[in-house]
Write a protein that holds these residues in place. Sequence first.
Motif, PDB file in Angstrom:
ATOM      1  N   HIS A  65       0.651  -3.793 -10.935  1.00 15.28           N
ATOM      2  CA  HIS A  65      -0.135  -5.045 -10.907  1.00 15.28           C
ATOM      3  C   HIS A  65       0.689  -6.291 -10.490  1.00 15.28           C
ATOM      4  O   HIS A  65       0.135  -7.122  -9.914  1.00 15.28           O
ATOM      5  N   THR A  66       2.108  -6.160 -10.480  1.00 19.48           N
ATOM      6  CA  THR A  66       2.831  -7.543 -10.013  1.00 19.48           C
ATOM      7  C   THR A  66       3.171  -7.104  -8.532  1.00 19.48           C
ATOM      8  O   THR A  66       3.699  -8.079  -7.861  1.00 19.48           O
ATOM      9  N   ILE A  67       2.689  -5.829  -7.779  1.00 20.35           N
ATOM     10  CA  ILE A  67       3.146  -5.810  -6.673  1.00 20.35           C
ATOM     11  C   ILE A  67       1.835  -5.867  -5.554  1.00 20.35           C
ATOM     12  O   ILE A  67       1.938  -6.319  -4.579  1.00 20.35           O
ATOM     13  N   ILE A  68       0.848  -5.298  -5.980  1.00 21.39           N
ATOM     14  CA  ILE A  68      -0.444  -5.122  -5.297  1.00 21.39           C
ATOM     15  C   ILE A  68      -1.738  -5.477  -6.194  1.00 21.39           C
ATOM     16  O   ILE A  68      -1.544  -4.892  -7.350  1.00 21.39           O
ATOM     17  N   GLN A  69      -2.741  -6.003  -5.872  1.00 25.87           N
ATOM     18  CA  GLN A  69      -4.023  -5.988  -6.771  1.00 25.87           C
ATOM     19  C   GLN A  69      -4.623  -4.646  -6.745  1.00 25.87           C
ATOM     20  O   GLN A  69      -4.717  -3.880  -5.905  1.00 25.87           O
ATOM     21  N   VAL A  70      -4.506  -4.318  -8.218  1.00 26.02           N
ATOM     22  CA  VAL A  70      -4.903  -2.861  -8.318  1.00 26.02           C
ATOM     23  C   VAL A  70      -6.456  -2.971  -8.870  1.00 26.02           C
ATOM     24  O   VAL A  70      -6.757  -3.369 -10.161  1.00 26.02           O
ATOM     25  N   GLN A  72       0.853  -1.057  -0.057  1.00 24.20           N
ATOM     26  CA  GLN A  72       0.085   0.118  -0.026  1.00 24.20           C
ATOM     27  C   GLN A  72       0.848   1.296  -0.088  1.00 24.20           C
ATOM     28  O   GLN A  72       0.521   2.257  -0.533  1.00 24.20           O
ATOM     29  N   LEU A  73       1.889   1.146   0.683  1.00 22.69           N
ATOM     30  CA  LEU A  73       3.028   2.309   0.829  1.00 22.69           C
ATOM     31  C   LEU A  73       3.377   2.506  -0.674  1.00 22.69           C
ATOM     32  O   LEU A  73       3.656   3.657  -1.149  1.00 22.69           O
ATOM     33  N   LEU A  74       3.936   1.319  -1.335  1.00 22.67           N
ATOM     34  CA  LEU A  74       4.511   1.569  -2.680  1.00 22.67           C
ATOM     35  C   LEU A  74       3.614   2.160  -3.801  1.00 22.67           C
ATOM     36  O   LEU A  74       3.966   2.868  -4.436  1.00 22.67           O
ATOM     37  N   ALA A  75       2.135   1.797  -3.513  1.00 28.01           N
ATOM     38  CA  ALA A  75       1.236   2.167  -4.314  1.00 28.01           C
ATOM     39  C   ALA A  75       0.994   3.849  -4.172  1.00 28.01           C
ATOM     40  O   ALA A  75       0.807   4.378  -5.319  1.00 28.01           O
TER      41      ALA A  75
END
Length: 336
Positions: free
Chosen positions: A159-164, A104-107
């Motif tokens: 998309h590879t880090i977190i479900q968007v 979430q922080l990365l997003a």
Amino acid sequence: MKIVEFMKDKMVYIVFTLIFSSIYAGVHHRSIFLSLKVTLPIALFMMLFQPMVFMDIKKAFTTRTRVKTKYLILLTFFYTLLFPVLTWIFLKFWLRMMPNTEPQLLAGMVLIGLAPLPSSSPAFTNLAGGRFQLTLVGVMWTFLLSIFVMPFYAKLILHTIIQVPIEMLLKSLILYIITPLIIGQLTKYIILHWKGTDALISLKKPLIGISLIGMYWMIVVVFGINAKVIVERPELILIGAITMNIYFLLRAAIAYFIGKALDFPFEQNISLVYSTGSNMTLATAMAIGTFGPLAAVGTALGGPFSDMLLMIFFVKLFTLIRKKYIHNERKSITGG
């Protein structure tokens, strides 16, 4: 409206005071801040309403000049290709350094990299001696681009880090960007037709005050909620702030040297540099609406911790460059 001037002039000090005091309070009283989470949409709307009321989209694009055309072409290239690529590189670099960072922080950090120009850019441009109107056009143009750029590249990069959740992302876009724009423009239309221009101008300072209160309240709630995470991993904030400063400094440097290579006059080049900043308000609205309050800490790393500080730094830098330029001009004239 002295209180509004105070909130504007002391913004950096107020923001950092609120961040650290909210973190301290949040460690001991997180439940209170969690109960205030429901107020975040109101705070975000307060932040966004004033710039939406005074955004004059039609006027910005009715007059064309050679410099403005070159500026808009460059800006379109920056915001639709260059900055998203730099954001992707930044994310890859970050994951090598800090592989266990919360998604979430990365997003939030990615969204601040994709956001349009901040509404404060023209004011800083003016202080630095640049072309205020040119940067104002940039604010409106990148805002329009962001409606497509932010959802598309957020999905592509994250998309590879977190479900968007693309539906949630589009919902946040409508709720926090398009809706305030429509309400703001309708408000302006009604006031202009019923009360006139003077009435609209008289509302500017009160609405700025509301916007600042919304921003300060958002900072209190977001950092209070996430205080435990921040205290347990302070290196995230330190490394994040340093990295984001390098990231935004790189964007500004690229713009400056491209402007010089294309023979932009000095004042227009200042405008171009100030057209590399990022709108924390819009990024935070999208981040909270899509990924939750922790994402807003990521956007803050690109706001008060970096982009805002760089804007102030550039005012000082361009003032020194201008003085040196004037001094050299006088020397060449006098033959000294």
